[in-house]
Design an enzyme around this catalytic site. Structure first.
Site, PDB file in Angstrom:
ATOM      1  N   GLY A  22       0.646  -1.183  -0.004  1.00 13.03           N
ATOM      2  CA  GLY A  22      -0.007   0.003  -0.059  1.00 13.03           C
ATOM      3  C   GLY A  22       0.804   1.213  -0.132  1.00 13.03           C
ATOM      4  O   GLY A  22       2.123   1.130  -0.002  1.00 13.03           O
ATOM      5  N   VAL A  24       1.250   3.616   2.415  1.00 16.59           N
ATOM      6  CA  VAL A  24       2.043   3.739   3.602  1.00 16.59           C
ATOM      7  C   VAL A  24       2.932   2.750   3.647  1.00 16.59           C
ATOM      8  O   VAL A  24       4.159   2.801   4.103  1.00 16.59           O
ATOM      9  CB  VAL A  24       0.993   4.126   4.718  1.00 16.59           C
ATOM     10  CG1 VAL A  24       1.944   4.116   6.056  1.00 16.59           C
ATOM     11  CG2 VAL A  24       0.417   5.143   4.767  1.00 16.59           C
ATOM     12  N   ASP A  48      -3.119 -13.223   4.624  1.00 16.74           N
ATOM     13  CA  ASP A  48      -4.374 -12.564   4.195  1.00 16.74           C
ATOM     14  C   ASP A  48      -4.975 -12.185   5.587  1.00 16.74           C
ATOM     15  O   ASP A  48      -5.443 -13.032   6.445  1.00 16.74           O
ATOM     16  CB  ASP A  48      -5.364 -13.900   3.743  1.00 16.74           C
ATOM     17  CG  ASP A  48      -6.538 -13.092   3.082  1.00 16.74           C
ATOM     18  OD1 ASP A  48      -7.003 -12.087   3.597  1.00 16.74           O
ATOM     19  OD2 ASP A  48      -7.404 -13.852   2.714  1.00 16.74           O
ATOM     20  N   TYR A 112      -2.770   2.593  11.759  1.00 17.24           N
ATOM     21  CA  TYR A 112      -3.163   3.843  10.917  1.00 17.24           C
ATOM     22  C   TYR A 112      -4.782   4.051  10.904  1.00 17.24           C
ATOM     23  O   TYR A 112      -5.343   2.787  10.632  1.00 17.24           O
ATOM     24  CB  TYR A 112      -2.675   3.947   9.506  1.00 17.24           C
ATOM     25  CG  TYR A 112      -1.215   4.343   9.527  1.00 17.24           C
ATOM     26  CD1 TYR A 112      -0.683   5.541   9.611  1.00 17.24           C
ATOM     27  CD2 TYR A 112      -0.298   3.140   9.562  1.00 17.24           C
ATOM     28  CE1 TYR A 112       0.764   5.625   9.692  1.00 17.24           C
ATOM     29  CE2 TYR A 112       1.107   3.270   9.425  1.00 17.24           C
ATOM     30  CZ  TYR A 112       1.493   4.747   9.716  1.00 17.24           C
ATOM     31  OH  TYR A 112       3.008   4.810   9.672  1.00 17.24           O
ATOM     32  N   THR A 114      -8.803   6.711  10.623  1.00 22.07           N
ATOM     33  CA  THR A 114      -8.868   7.585   9.714  1.00 22.07           C
ATOM     34  C   THR A 114      -9.745   8.803  10.076  1.00 22.07           C
ATOM     35  O   THR A 114     -10.494   8.573  11.182  1.00 22.07           O
ATOM     36  CB  THR A 114      -9.621   6.895   8.667  1.00 22.07           C
ATOM     37  OG1 THR A 114     -10.307   7.891   7.719  1.00 22.07           O
ATOM     38  CG2 THR A 114     -10.647   6.100   9.256  1.00 22.07           C
ATOM     39  N   TYR A 141     -16.888   1.743   5.919  1.00 27.41           N
ATOM     40  CA  TYR A 141     -15.414   1.953   5.971  1.00 27.41           C
ATOM     41  C   TYR A 141     -15.211   2.604   7.326  1.00 27.41           C
ATOM     42  O   TYR A 141     -14.487   2.409   8.205  1.00 27.41           O
ATOM     43  CB  TYR A 141     -14.775   2.740   4.966  1.00 27.41           C
ATOM     44  CG  TYR A 141     -13.603   3.133   5.005  1.00 27.41           C
ATOM     45  CD1 TYR A 141     -12.399   2.156   5.015  1.00 27.41           C
ATOM     46  CD2 TYR A 141     -13.010   4.484   5.222  1.00 27.41           C
ATOM     47  CE1 TYR A 141     -11.104   2.634   5.175  1.00 27.41           C
ATOM     48  CE2 TYR A 141     -11.789   4.765   5.575  1.00 27.41           C
ATOM     49  CZ  TYR A 141     -10.985   3.988   5.567  1.00 27.41           C
ATOM     50  OH  TYR A 141      -9.565   4.458   5.653  1.00 27.41           O
ATOM     51  N   LYS A 145     -13.329   1.013  10.640  1.00 25.83           N
ATOM     52  CA  LYS A 145     -12.113   1.794  11.100  1.00 25.83           C
ATOM     53  C   LYS A 145     -12.202   2.091  12.747  1.00 25.83           C
ATOM     54  O   LYS A 145     -11.209   1.645  13.364  1.00 25.83           O
ATOM     55  CB  LYS A 145     -11.617   2.609  10.465  1.00 25.83           C
ATOM     56  CG  LYS A 145     -11.211   2.523   8.890  1.00 25.83           C
ATOM     57  CD  LYS A 145      -9.997   1.555   8.960  1.00 25.83           C
ATOM     58  CE  LYS A 145      -8.629   2.681   9.252  1.00 25.83           C
ATOM     59  NZ  LYS A 145      -7.368   1.533   9.070  1.00 25.83           N
ATOM     60  N   TRP A 181      -6.716  11.942   3.778  1.00 25.50           N
ATOM     61  CA  TRP A 181      -6.459  12.357   2.230  1.00 25.50           C
ATOM     62  C   TRP A 181      -4.838  12.152   1.856  1.00 25.50           C
ATOM     63  O   TRP A 181      -4.059  12.853   1.507  1.00 25.50           O
ATOM     64  CB  TRP A 181      -6.655  13.760   2.124  1.00 25.50           C
ATOM     65  CG  TRP A 181      -8.024  14.336   2.424  1.00 25.50           C
ATOM     66  CD1 TRP A 181      -8.951  13.883   3.179  1.00 25.50           C
ATOM     67  CD2 TRP A 181      -8.637  15.512   1.995  1.00 25.50           C
ATOM     68  NE1 TRP A 181     -10.106  14.362   3.034  1.00 25.50           N
ATOM     69  CE2 TRP A 181      -9.754  15.611   2.372  1.00 25.50           C
ATOM     70  CE3 TRP A 181      -7.982  16.533   1.453  1.00 25.50           C
ATOM     71  CZ2 TRP A 181     -10.682  16.662   2.133  1.00 25.50           C
ATOM     72  CZ3 TRP A 181      -8.779  17.673   1.176  1.00 25.50           C
ATOM     73  CH2 TRP A 181     -10.152  18.085   1.487  1.00 25.50           C
TER      74      TRP A 181
END
Ligand SMILES: NC(=O)c1ccc[n+]([C@@H]2O[C@H](COP(=O)([O-])OP(=O)(O)OC[C@H]3O[C@@H](n4cnc5c(N)ncnc54)[C@H](OP(=O)(O)O)[C@@H]3O)[C@@H](O)[C@H]2O)c1
Length: 330
Positions: A22, A24, A48, A112, A114, A141, A145, A181
């Protein structure tokens, strides 16, 4: 950036990074390459994160002291129809990582998260102590999170409350870095805008959602720096200074690219601001994505962090110039 503060690390144990491929995750590979402690980077093929047993197996195999979780189900609109998988990756997987790290002496989990855990309950920048949700106002989402954050806090607080960790100086810690973002090496808004700006003579971009564009490279550095520090466990808002709208970001990125020599079809006055209601998407996005970074700045000063705290514009400018240089070469 110097990582000399890793004095609590057992250098015989690897730093285990999930989310290798990804934005990051790729930046973490750059950041961790010169560290004395070895780092192992896992992608989907090696583990996974929807599979509980696979996660437990890799944790037992590598026995990490530090885990950095940069993986997530990030397809925000797709998640609306994929509730179970989004929750498995964004909530169940970090819970298992947290339960593992909480049981290790000086164990550390960097995770991480959001701005999508907030649902427009205020118009000013959110502090880490501000109320999240309400859950029924968040997209899937955001809900998943948030469930991940809560599972991590529960695992660490439970381990400490139960006396599972006897000595305060052996306490494990977690760091939840909420950000917004993100752009780096991967698909993101800035790359989409630069591509479209080379193809079209008019663009319409949302102007009533406000936040801070955040560099994946900087997020990786902050994650590594905080993992090696002695700062307190908890949630930290990791965003640069300043704010803009998606429209403001598009104009800034396209003008920067044009100045740097990229072939741009669209003039700034033809990048038209539109309201969110004119660009309907399956998942509800927050209008207010402002995150206060005061707590992170305080933590960085405790870590004797000497670097200049960035403004989003200087990071986006550097990113766009790099993008243009690469595209002119190819
Ligand atoms: N992107 C943003 O704008 C943004 C904003 C706020 C917060 N964040 C948070 O910041 C963190 C990093 O985001 P990012 O932009 O770097 O995300 P990204 O580029 O979408 O990368 C996510 C990674 O997670 C991996 N992954 C997904 N499902 C998996 C599974 N079942 N098993 C193993 N790996 C799996 C993906 O693997 P594949 O490569 O194989 O698909 C991908 O490499 C995430 O926690 C995200 O929630 C991102």
């Amino acid at each position: 950036m110097s990582f000399s503060s890793f004095e609590l690390l057992d250098h015989s144990k690897p730093i285990l990074v999930f989310g290798r491929d990804g934005q990051v995750g790729k930046a973490l590979q750059v950041c961790l390459k010169d560290l004395k402690t070895p780092a192992v980077f896992l992608g989907r093929a090696e583990c996974d994160l929807a599979n509980e047993d696979e996660i437990k197996q890799v944790l037992n195999r590598y026995q990490p002291q530090v885990i950095i979780n940069a993986a997530a189900y990030t397809a925000v609109d797709k998640a609306e129809g994929d509730y179970d998988l989004a929750f498995a990756i964004n909530a169940m997987a970090p819970k298992i990582m947290a339960q593992y790290a909480a049981g290790v002496a000086h164990g550390i989990l960097v995770h991480y998260s959001t701005d999508y855990v907030f649902a427009d309950t205020q118009t000013s920048a959110y502090l880490e102590t501000d109320k999240v949700g309400p859950v029924d106002q968040l997209c899937v989402y955001g809900q998943s999170k948030l469930a991940g954050e809560q599972a991590i806090e529960e695992a660490f607080n439970g381990a400490h409350d139960s006396g599972h960790q006897t000595y305060a100086d052996r306490f494990s810690r977690y760091f939840i870095l909420r950000t917004s973002w993100v752009y780096g090496d991967g698909g993101n808004f800035i790359r989409t805008m630069l591509r479209l700006a080379g193809e079209r003579d008019q663009l319409k971009v949302v102007t009533d959602q406000v936040g801070a564009p955040t560099s994946a490279g900087w997020l990786a550095e902050i994650g590594v720096q905080i993992a090696g520090s002695r700062v307190e466990s908890g949630i930290y808002h990791a965003v640069p200074d300043g704010e803009t709208s998606w429209h403001g970001l598009a104009v800034f990125a396209i003008e920067t690219a044009a100045t740097a020599g990229e072939g741009i079809e669209v003039n700034s006055e033809n990048i038209l601001p539109i309201p969110t209601t004119d660009y309907p998407l399956p998942a509800k996005r927050p209008y207010n994505s402002r995150l206060s970074n005061i707590k992170l700045k305080q933590a960085l000063s405790e870590m004797a962090f000497t670097g200049q705290y960035p403004h989003w514009q200087e990071q986006v400018e550097a990113y766009v110039k790099e993008y243009v240089t690469a595209s002119l070469k190819s």
